[in-house]
Design a protein around this motif. Structure first.
Motif, mmCIF file in Angstrom:
data_model
loop_
_atom_site.group_PDB
_atom_site.id
_atom_site.type_symbol
_atom_site.label_atom_id
_atom_site.label_comp_id
_atom_site.label_asym_id
_atom_site.label_seq_id
_atom_site.Cartn_x
_atom_site.Cartn_y
_atom_site.Cartn_z
ATOM 1 N N VAL A 48 43.633 39.719 39.107
ATOM 2 C CA VAL A 48 43.410 39.248 37.747
ATOM 3 C C VAL A 48 44.641 38.504 37.256
ATOM 4 N N ARG A 49 44.477 37.767 36.158
ATOM 5 C CA ARG A 49 45.605 37.019 35.593
ATOM 6 C C ARG A 49 46.331 37.790 34.498
ATOM 7 N N HIS A 50 45.774 38.912 34.109
ATOM 8 C CA HIS A 50 46.412 39.759 33.098
ATOM 9 C C HIS A 50 45.967 41.193 33.356
ATOM 10 N N GLU A 51 46.918 42.113 33.350
ATOM 11 C CA GLU A 51 46.586 43.510 33.666
ATOM 12 C C GLU A 51 45.611 44.117 32.667
ATOM 13 N N GLU A 52 45.612 43.647 31.431
ATOM 14 C CA GLU A 52 44.646 44.162 30.464
ATOM 15 C C GLU A 52 43.222 43.875 30.925
ATOM 16 N N THR A 53 43.013 42.689 31.483
ATOM 17 C CA THR A 53 41.699 42.361 32.039
ATOM 18 C C THR A 53 41.320 43.363 33.115
ATOM 19 N N GLY A 54 42.267 43.688 33.984
ATOM 20 C CA GLY A 54 41.993 44.631 35.064
ATOM 21 C C GLY A 54 41.604 46.000 34.550
ATOM 22 N N ALA A 55 42.324 46.498 33.557
ATOM 23 C CA ALA A 55 42.016 47.817 33.014
ATOM 24 C C ALA A 55 40.683 47.823 32.271
ATOM 25 N N LEU A 56 40.410 46.766 31.498
ATOM 26 C CA LEU A 56 39.126 46.680 30.797
ATOM 27 C C LEU A 56 37.971 46.541 31.789
ATOM 28 N N ALA A 57 38.193 45.805 32.869
ATOM 29 C CA ALA A 57 37.150 45.668 33.889
ATOM 30 C C ALA A 57 36.899 46.997 34.591
ATOM 31 N N ALA A 58 37.974 47.742 34.879
ATOM 32 C CA ALA A 58 37.808 49.061 35.506
ATOM 33 C C ALA A 58 37.013 49.986 34.593
ATOM 34 N N ALA A 59 37.295 49.944 33.294
ATOM 35 C CA ALA A 59 36.548 50.775 32.345
ATOM 36 C C ALA A 59 35.093 50.344 32.279
ATOM 37 N N CYS A 409 36.781 42.087 25.359
ATOM 38 C CA CYS A 409 36.249 42.991 26.393
ATOM 39 C C CYS A 409 35.107 42.384 27.185
ATOM 40 N N ALA A 410 34.472 41.325 26.693
ATOM 41 C CA ALA A 410 33.236 40.851 27.326
ATOM 42 C C ALA A 410 33.477 40.172 28.669
ATOM 43 N N LEU A 411 34.524 39.360 28.790
ATOM 44 C CA LEU A 411 34.790 38.712 30.071
ATOM 45 C C LEU A 411 35.140 39.741 31.146
ATOM 46 N N PRO A 412 36.062 40.681 30.915
ATOM 47 C CA PRO A 412 36.279 41.736 31.919
ATOM 48 C C PRO A 412 35.010 42.517 32.232
ATOM 49 N N GLY A 413 34.190 42.765 31.211
ATOM 50 C CA GLY A 413 32.938 43.477 31.437
ATOM 51 C C GLY A 413 31.984 42.695 32.324
ATOM 52 N N PHE A 435 36.879 35.493 23.030
ATOM 53 C CA PHE A 435 37.053 34.809 24.309
ATOM 54 C C PHE A 435 38.477 34.294 24.466
ATOM 55 N N SER A 436 39.038 33.777 23.382
ATOM 56 C CA SER A 436 40.381 33.181 23.494
ATOM 57 C C SER A 436 41.466 34.231 23.697
ATOM 58 N N ILE A 437 41.163 35.494 23.488
ATOM 59 C CA ILE A 437 42.154 36.549 23.731
ATOM 60 C C ILE A 437 42.475 36.673 25.224
ATOM 61 N N GLY A 438 41.465 36.517 26.071
ATOM 62 C CA GLY A 438 41.709 36.728 27.500
ATOM 63 C C GLY A 438 40.980 35.749 28.390
ATOM 64 N N MET A 439 40.766 34.532 27.887
ATOM 65 C CA MET A 439 39.909 33.610 28.625
ATOM 66 C C MET A 439 40.541 33.128 29.925
ATOM 67 N N GLN A 440 41.846 33.359 30.094
ATOM 68 C CA GLN A 440 42.470 32.922 31.346
ATOM 69 C C GLN A 440 41.804 33.550 32.570
ATOM 70 N N ASP A 441 41.170 34.703 32.400
ATOM 71 C CA ASP A 441 40.557 35.344 33.554
ATOM 72 C C ASP A 441 39.164 34.832 33.861
ATOM 73 N N PHE A 442 38.725 33.769 33.164
ATOM 74 C CA PHE A 442 37.524 33.076 33.640
ATOM 75 C C PHE A 442 37.780 32.509 35.025
ATOM 76 N N VAL A 443 39.036 32.122 35.288
ATOM 77 C CA VAL A 443 39.368 31.605 36.608
ATOM 78 C C VAL A 443 39.230 32.682 37.683
ATOM 79 N N THR A 444 39.333 33.957 37.288
ATOM 80 C CA THR A 444 39.095 35.051 38.231
ATOM 81 C C THR A 444 37.627 35.061 38.675
#
Length: 532
Positions: A48-59, A409-413, A435-444
């Motif tokens: 992931v590009r941000h660890e918050e994305t990873g943790a939200l995706a794991a949840a 939370c929606a993109l990680p979800g 979306f703009s909070i974590g949109m960098q992980d769209f590239v993931t």
């Protein structure tokens, strides 16, 4: 006697627990563990590009599947970034494991580069929070961490100095294993009898069900039909009973329906089924209540339960269904009619043609292309309220940050949903703020070829906060957002982007997105209307 690196035993332990992928970002305090992962094909590493994305995706993965989600980070800043996703797991009571790197054991405690007191930092969020001090501890502490995460339904944190992963250890007799037995909790007979007496005497019962009813949908409906009780669902429970079911009044609260609010005011018995609904102002003033939950500590936590039943919901509801008297339909019929009128008004909103695209139009068009087994990943904000009112679920899965209600939370979800269910359609419903909070992980999503359709409701403001400010009598302040061309952003990431400013453009975009088999962002410009 076998000798291998401690990290390799961790990999084997994760496989025994059924872990198939891990979210994270490489770094200097987890490099030795990364080397072990590199050699392992059975566990997929999702960068992931941000660890918050990873943790939200794991949840989100855990919420969707019931299986533990796993994320990892380096020490210092990476560990800090995990916190939001881990708190989401804690608040929504779902098992997650965070493997957190720490500075080398030889420098630990010297205030070296990126060293933080990680155990102190994770103390409030974690159900298991331990620093590994010797390589020999790692395999057994891993088992303890995962078992505790399942048993206590929350995040477990295992903090490991990276050099320990590379140390060789001898394992001839493991102290622990990956065996875990799920308890079957049966209600006490005296509590069931006391509750049955309340049910028999009630003339206007209402059932408020939460996500604890996820595995008891059929039993819930059968019980409601027996006692002629309207059903109200918390947001995380949306879809457990189809929105089309005549007993289903929808959600309750700020994002709820008028029929559900009125029914709660009139009821003479509230049956709280698998929920600890916290919004006291939307519950009756004085009506008696039966609360059914597998967690004793939530009985009476937010509403004074007359009878508390600690037990699994499905067998408890079946017990009542077998013994309860058939009731008159007057109360149910009244609210079934109110429900029909409410849904007719919603349909008029969705059918109404306007010059500008409105949120209900977007959801009406999403409804048309949504598969019966789709996964809907919902963000937090005004989009949450619009979705709760206008999107009808009937077998689809919903994932959202419910209790923490964190934007982004929606993109990680959606990423987690596509990894969990590769063959199912995944739709993300997101505000432009979320979306703009974590949109960098769209590239993931693009990197790992995860087809999904992300619909961004773009009104260039934090709509819900504007509404709340104005409700308090204050002028709206600092809620406007600078516009981003989200379609162009999606293309820049290697995905597909569409812009929709009217209903025709939206229909075309949604159909194309569904057929594309690729990650897609639809930038839907919606008219500025109140969400409340």
């Amino acid at each position: 006697m076998f000798e291998n690196t401690a990290g390799s035993y961790v990999i084997e332990g994760l496989k025994e627990w059924g872990v198939g992928h891990i979210y994270g970002m490489p770094g200097d305090s987890i490099n030795e563990f990364m080397e072990e992962l590199r050699k392992e094909d059975a566990i997929r590493y999702i960068q992931v590009r941000h660890e918050e994305t990873g943790a939200l995706a794991a949840a989100a993965y855990s919420k969707l599947t019931g299986q533990i989600g796993v994320c990892m980070s380096i020490a210092g800043p990476g560990a800090v970034h995990l916190q939001n996703g881990l708190y989401d797991a804690q608040k929504d009571k779902t098992p997650v494991l965070a493997i957190v790197g720490q500075v080398s054991s030889s420098t630990l405690g010297t205030d070296t580069f990126q060293e933080l007191k990680l155990e102190s930092m994770f103390e409030d969020v974690a159900v298991y929070n331990r620093q590994v001090h010797a390589a020999e501890q790692l395999p057994d502490m891993l088992n303890q961490a995962i078992r505790t995460a399942y048993a206590e339904k929350g995040p477990a944190v295992l903090i490991v100095s990276d050099d320990l992963f590379a140390e060789k250890i001898k394992r001839d007799m493991p102290f622990t294993s990956s065996a875990y037995s799920v308890p079957k909790i049966r209600a006490a007979e005296e509590d069931l009898q006391s509750a049955l007496e309340l049910i028999q005497s009630a003339k206007k019962p209402v059932i408020l069900a939460g996500k604890g009813a996820r595995e008891a949908g059929a039993e819930l409906v059968a019980f409601a039909e027996k006692i002629k009780a309207p059903i109200v669902l918390s947001l995380p429970a949306k879809g457990i009973v189809p929105d089309s079911h005549p007993y289903n009044l929808g959600q309750l609260g700020q994002l709820g329906t008028k029929p559900s609010e009125d029914a709660m005011k009139e009821t003479d018995l509230v049956i709280l089924a698998g929920t600890a609904f916290p919004y006291r102002s939307y519950l009756p003033d004085k009506a008696p209540a039966i609360q059914i939950d597998i967690e004793p500590k939530v009985i009476g936590k937010y509403y004074p339960a007359t009878v508390g039943i600690v037990g699994e919901l499905a067998p408890t509801l079946s017990w009542f269904t077998e013994r309860a008297n058939e009731k008159e339909k007057d109360f149910l019929t009244k609210y079934a009619q109110k429900r029909e009128a409410w849904h007719a008004d919603l349909q008029k909103d969705m059918d109404k043609e306007t010059d500008k695209l409105q949120p209900q139009h977007v959801l009406a068009e999403v409804q048309h292309i949504m598969d019966g087994n789709a996964v809907i990943s919902l963000d937090v904000g005004s989009v949450t309220i619009w979705m709760a009112k206008y999107l009808q679920l009937s077998g689809q899965s919903l994932v959202v940050s419910a209790w923490l209600a964190t934007m982004g939370c929606a993109l990680p979800g959606a990423i987690a949903a596509k990894l969990a269910y590769p063959g199912r359609q995944v739709i993300g419903l997101i505000g432009d703020g979320g979306f703009s909070i974590g949109m960098q992980d769209f590239v993931t999503a693009v990197k790992y070829k995860l087809p999904m359709t992300l619909v961004v409701f773009n009104n260039q403001k934090i709509q819900l906060i504007e509404d709340e400010q104005e409700q308090k009598g204050n002028p709206a302040d600092n809620v406007d957002l600078a516009n981003i061309d989200f379609a162009a952003f999606a293309k820049a990431c290697g995905g597909i982007g569409y812009t929709a400013r009217n209903r025709t453009e939206l229909k075309t975009a949604l159909a194309s997105a569904k057929a594309s088999g690729k990650p897609v962002v639809i930038d839907a410009y919606v008219e500025d209307i109140s969400a409340i």
